[in-house]
Design an enzyme around this catalytic site. Structure first.
Site, mmCIF file in Angstrom:
data_model
loop_
_atom_site.group_PDB
_atom_site.id
_atom_site.type_symbol
_atom_site.label_atom_id
_atom_site.label_comp_id
_atom_site.label_asym_id
_atom_site.label_seq_id
_atom_site.Cartn_x
_atom_site.Cartn_y
_atom_site.Cartn_z
ATOM 1 N N HIS A 51 0.966 -1.183 0.062
ATOM 2 C CA HIS A 51 0.104 0.155 -0.012
ATOM 3 C C HIS A 51 0.798 1.047 0.148
ATOM 4 O O HIS A 51 0.518 2.243 -0.698
ATOM 5 C CB HIS A 51 -0.965 0.098 1.069
ATOM 6 C CG HIS A 51 -1.853 1.113 1.090
ATOM 7 N ND1 HIS A 51 -3.149 0.740 1.010
ATOM 8 C CD2 HIS A 51 -2.033 2.457 1.428
ATOM 9 C CE1 HIS A 51 -3.912 1.771 1.008
ATOM 10 N NE2 HIS A 51 -3.117 2.915 1.370
ATOM 11 N N ARG A 99 -3.242 13.720 0.302
ATOM 12 C CA ARG A 99 -4.166 12.733 0.803
ATOM 13 C C ARG A 99 -3.931 12.895 2.180
ATOM 14 O O ARG A 99 -3.096 12.999 2.960
ATOM 15 C CB ARG A 99 -3.985 11.255 0.138
ATOM 16 C CG ARG A 99 -3.049 10.442 1.080
ATOM 17 C CD ARG A 99 -1.658 10.750 0.947
ATOM 18 N NE ARG A 99 -0.575 9.993 1.629
ATOM 19 C CZ ARG A 99 -0.340 10.016 2.689
ATOM 20 N NH1 ARG A 99 -0.799 10.744 3.511
ATOM 21 N NH2 ARG A 99 0.445 9.070 3.329
#
Length: 184
Positions: A115, A128
């Site tokens: 990830h 983000r």
């Protein structure tokens, strides 16, 4: 500090699309408000708000020190003037995910799904923030908020494609992809 995302008739972000990725979608709305405060922001009038999602930014739960340092070195802050496009992607994971231990989730998150390692290349073009919502009684576990410049829209599509192709994503039972542009 809570962040509340309200979908309704007005707000600082114009909604360009709401796409059901997996599970139930959210009602279509014209605009999105993003409000940070010490409490979950309630709608002013029910007619103006179709849905409300709230979360809290928390410590990084599946990130090791070295990964955290790499993220900090390249990630951009939210609110950049050139980042006029954004996406809110609320996600709910399955009971099977939550039945795993923290260590088992970490193995899937990074050791198998990569990830962090596979998404570092998208920073700093895409800023983000992850908001945790599971313990707040929200219909989603996580609210992921991304901001980017218009010229990075295809890069953002590539990023979500990478994430959705991982083993970790097989535990997602509900996901909605809400794309917005900043109102001027």
């Amino acid at each position: 500090m809570f962040t509340t995302f309200r979908g309704g008739q007005s707000g600082g972000w114009k909604v360009t699309s709401i796409t059901r990725v997996k599970g139930e979608t959210l009602p279509k709305v014209e605009a999105l408000s993003v409000i940070s405060s010490d409490a979950i922001a309630l709608p002013l009038l029910p007619a103006q708000t179709s849905w409300r999602l709230a979360g809290v930014a928390s410590h990084l739960r599946y990130t090791e020190k070295e990964e955290r340092e790499k993220l900090i070195a390249v990630q951009a802050a939210l609110g950049r003037s050139e980042a006029t496009h954004a996406a809110l992607i609320p996600i709910r994971k399955s009971a099977a995910w939550w039945e795993l231990t923290q260590e088992e989730r970490r193995k899937i998150f990074e050791d198998k799904s990569h990830h962090i390692a596979d998404t570092l290349k998208f920073l700093p073009a895409i800023a983000r923030q992850l908001f945790h919502a599971r313990d707040l009684g929200m219909p989603f576990d996580f609210l992921t908020w991304f901001e980017f410049a218009p010229e990075h829209a295809s890069l953002f599509d590539e990023l979500v494609g990478v994430l959705r192709a991982t083993e970790e994503w097989t535990f997602v039972e509900r996901e909605v992809d809400i794309r917005v542009v900043r109102e001027v």
